[in-house]
Design a protein around this motif. Structure first.
Motif, short mmCIF file in Angstrom:
data_model
loop_
_atom_site.label_atom_id
_atom_site.label_comp_id
_atom_site.label_asym_id
_atom_site.label_seq_id
_atom_site.Cartn_x
_atom_site.Cartn_y
_atom_site.Cartn_z
N ASP A 188 0.95 -1.08 0.18
CA ASP A 188 0.20 0.11 0.04
C ASP A 188 0.86 1.26 0.08
OD1 ASP A 188 -2.13 1.87 0.77
OD2 ASP A 188 -3.12 0.65 1.57
N ASN A 189 1.68 1.33 0.85
CA ASN A 189 2.80 2.46 1.00
C ASN A 189 3.69 2.57 -0.20
OD1 ASN A 189 1.70 3.26 3.49
ND2 ASN A 189 2.68 1.62 4.53
N ASP A 190 3.96 1.34 -0.69
CA ASP A 190 4.80 1.55 -1.71
C ASP A 190 4.40 2.07 -2.85
OD1 ASP A 190 4.97 -0.97 0.16
OD2 ASP A 190 6.57 -1.75 -0.97
N VAL A 191 3.29 1.76 -3.27
CA VAL A 191 2.45 2.22 -4.36
C VAL A 191 2.39 3.94 -4.26
CG1 VAL A 191 0.56 2.36 -6.01
CG2 VAL A 191 1.78 0.18 -5.17
N ALA A 192 1.88 4.36 -2.85
CA ALA A 192 1.66 5.40 -2.52
C ALA A 192 3.03 6.59 -2.78
CB ALA A 192 1.10 5.76 -1.23
N ARG A 193 4.11 5.93 -2.70
CA ARG A 193 5.30 6.54 -2.82
C ARG A 193 6.04 6.62 -4.23
NH1 ARG A 193 9.22 8.45 1.29
NH2 ARG A 193 8.16 8.15 3.36
N GLY A 194 5.30 5.89 -5.12
CA GLY A 194 5.64 6.08 -6.53
C GLY A 194 6.19 4.50 -7.19
N LYS A 195 6.39 3.53 -6.12
CA LYS A 195 6.68 2.20 -6.71
C LYS A 195 5.59 1.66 -7.67
CE LYS A 195 9.76 1.45 -2.75
NZ LYS A 195 9.96 0.49 -1.42
N LYS A 196 6.27 0.99 -8.98
CA LYS A 196 5.26 0.42 -9.71
C LYS A 196 4.90 -0.95 -9.41
CE LYS A 196 5.00 4.28 -12.16
NZ LYS A 196 3.74 4.89 -12.22
N ALA A 197 4.06 -1.52 -10.02
CA ALA A 197 3.49 -2.91 -9.66
C ALA A 197 4.63 -3.92 -9.90
CB ALA A 197 2.38 -3.26 -10.63
N ASP A 198 5.55 -3.66 -10.89
CA ASP A 198 6.59 -4.84 -11.01
C ASP A 198 7.51 -4.65 -10.02
OD1 ASP A 198 7.92 -2.21 -11.89
OD2 ASP A 198 8.68 -2.92 -13.75
N ARG A 199 7.80 -3.50 -9.30
CA ARG A 199 8.59 -3.37 -8.12
C ARG A 199 8.06 -4.02 -6.94
NH1 ARG A 199 12.41 0.24 -5.71
NH2 ARG A 199 12.57 -0.89 -3.60
N VAL A 200 6.69 -3.69 -6.91
CA VAL A 200 6.32 -4.35 -5.69
C VAL A 200 6.16 -5.96 -5.88
CG1 VAL A 200 3.79 -4.83 -4.62
CG2 VAL A 200 4.49 -2.49 -5.28
N LEU A 201 5.91 -6.45 -6.86
CA LEU A 201 6.04 -7.97 -7.43
C LEU A 201 7.46 -8.43 -6.97
CD1 LEU A 201 5.00 -10.61 -8.59
CD2 LEU A 201 5.82 -9.88 -10.61
N ALA A 202 8.42 -7.58 -7.52
CA ALA A 202 9.89 -8.24 -7.10
C ALA A 202 9.93 -8.03 -5.67
CB ALA A 202 10.91 -7.01 -7.84
N ASP A 203 9.66 -6.94 -4.88
CA ASP A 203 10.00 -7.15 -3.51
C ASP A 203 9.47 -8.34 -2.76
OD1 ASP A 203 11.75 -5.05 -3.82
OD2 ASP A 203 10.31 -3.49 -3.15
N TYR A 204 7.95 -8.60 -3.23
CA TYR A 204 7.16 -9.54 -2.84
C TYR A 204 8.09 -10.85 -2.86
CZ TYR A 204 3.47 -13.17 -1.66
OH TYR A 204 2.88 -14.10 -1.09
N ILE A 205 8.45 -10.97 -4.25
CA ILE A 205 9.11 -12.51 -4.44
C ILE A 205 10.42 -12.64 -3.56
CG2 ILE A 205 10.52 -13.56 -6.13
CD1 ILE A 205 8.57 -12.45 -8.22
N THR A 206 10.92 -11.46 -3.34
CA THR A 206 12.21 -11.47 -2.38
C THR A 206 11.86 -12.06 -0.88
OG1 THR A 206 13.36 -9.84 -3.49
CG2 THR A 206 13.96 -10.33 -1.14
N PHE A 207 10.75 -11.37 -0.43
CA PHE A 207 10.20 -11.82 0.78
C PHE A 207 9.81 -13.56 0.83
CE2 PHE A 207 6.57 -12.80 3.51
CZ PHE A 207 6.98 -12.59 4.83
N VAL A 208 9.13 -13.95 -0.25
CA VAL A 208 8.55 -15.40 -0.21
C VAL A 208 9.96 -16.20 -0.38
CG1 VAL A 208 7.52 -17.27 -1.86
CG2 VAL A 208 6.71 -14.77 -1.27
N ASN A 209 11.04 -15.80 -1.18
CA ASN A 209 11.97 -16.80 -1.29
C ASN A 209 12.91 -16.62 0.11
OD1 ASN A 209 11.59 -17.08 -3.92
ND2 ASN A 209 12.78 -15.66 -4.82
N THR A 210 13.01 -15.48 0.60
CA THR A 210 13.82 -15.49 2.04
C THR A 210 13.03 -16.39 3.10
OG1 THR A 210 14.45 -13.13 1.44
CG2 THR A 210 14.62 -14.06 3.76
N VAL A 211 11.86 -16.45 3.06
CA VAL A 211 10.93 -17.23 3.97
C VAL A 211 11.27 -18.34 3.59
CG1 VAL A 211 8.71 -17.74 4.84
CG2 VAL A 211 9.29 -15.42 4.75
#
Length: 233
Positions: free
Chosen positions: A116-139
């Motif tokens: 939510d905050n990511d997009v409000a700051r100007g991050k695009k959908a592909d960046r949100v996806l990439a950061d989420y993938i990082t979270f999943v892989n790390t877990v």
């Protein structure tokens, strides 16, 4: 809960709320953020854990203020829940502090809400996806059996102009989740809309961003069946 435990929890919540308070104007100033702005906030979690027991093999609620403000223990009274949301958090912040606020709990299930905050700051959908993938892989590198339940970025009155990009990010993440049996997508967005072009006003606080009790009751109804299933099988 005993009175002294209640007072301790209340003090902890108040301190984290004060540390996590970020205005909408501040949130939208720039794209990148420094995760170290939350150092004291994370230390509060660690200090709490040193003095209090937390449930083993539980459900870890992780993410931004929509998690932090959710009375998860009351909403899911039969489940062993831990809430480690911190206000204003981006997915990158969660990734940065994962060693300290995810892995110590060894959760069976993680309920994740951020972006939510990511997009409000100007991050695009592909960046949100990439950061989420990082979270999943790390877990899954450290906790291969842990299931991750993704709650999609919510439509809101205050950030309605960002909804197209948020919706795009949700769709990209859902496509990823649909291919992974260890991840689950719980669509909390559909019941928040009267139709595709109008968000419900009765589920938000006066700021038009954070959910009120009706909003959280809605989220709880959508989430409870999947959590019960994952925690009993």
């Amino acid at each position: 809960m005993k009175r002294n435990e209640y007072l301790a929890m209340l003090g902890f919540l108040l301190s984290t709320i004060l540390l996590g308070g970020v205005s909408l104007a501040e949130e939208e100033q720039s794209i990148e953020v420094d995760p170290n702005r939350y150092e004291q906030y994370i230390q509060n979690f660690e200090h709490w854990d040193q003095k209090n027991a937390f449930p083993a093999d539980g459900v870890l609620f992780m993410g931004s203020s929509s998690i932090r403000m959710w009375m998860t223990r009351e909403s899911f009274p039969t489940l062993p829940v831990i809430n480690r949301g911190f206000g204003g958090a981006h997915i990158s912040d969660v990734n940065h502090f994962a060693d300290r606020i995810v892995f110590p709990y060894k959760p069976r299930v993680i309920v994740f809400y951020a972006g939510d905050n990511d997009v409000a700051r100007g991050k695009k959908a592909d960046r949100v996806l990439a950061d989420y993938i990082t979270f999943v892989n790390t877990v899954h590198e450290r906790l291969p059996d842990t299931k991750i339940v993704y709650l999609p970025i919510k439509p809101s009155i205050a950030r309605w102009k960002h909804w197209p990009e948020m919706h795009k990010a949700n769709a990209m993440i859902q496509e990823l989740i649909d291919k992974d049996p260890k991840q689950y997508y719980v669509d909390t967005t559909a019941p928040m809309l009267h139709n595709e072009n109008q968000v419900r006003k009765d589920i938000f606080l006066e700021d038009g961003l954070h959910l009120n009790s009706t909003g959280y009751e809605l989220w709880t109804r959508e989430l409870e069946p999947i959590l019960t299933k994952l925690m009993t099988h």
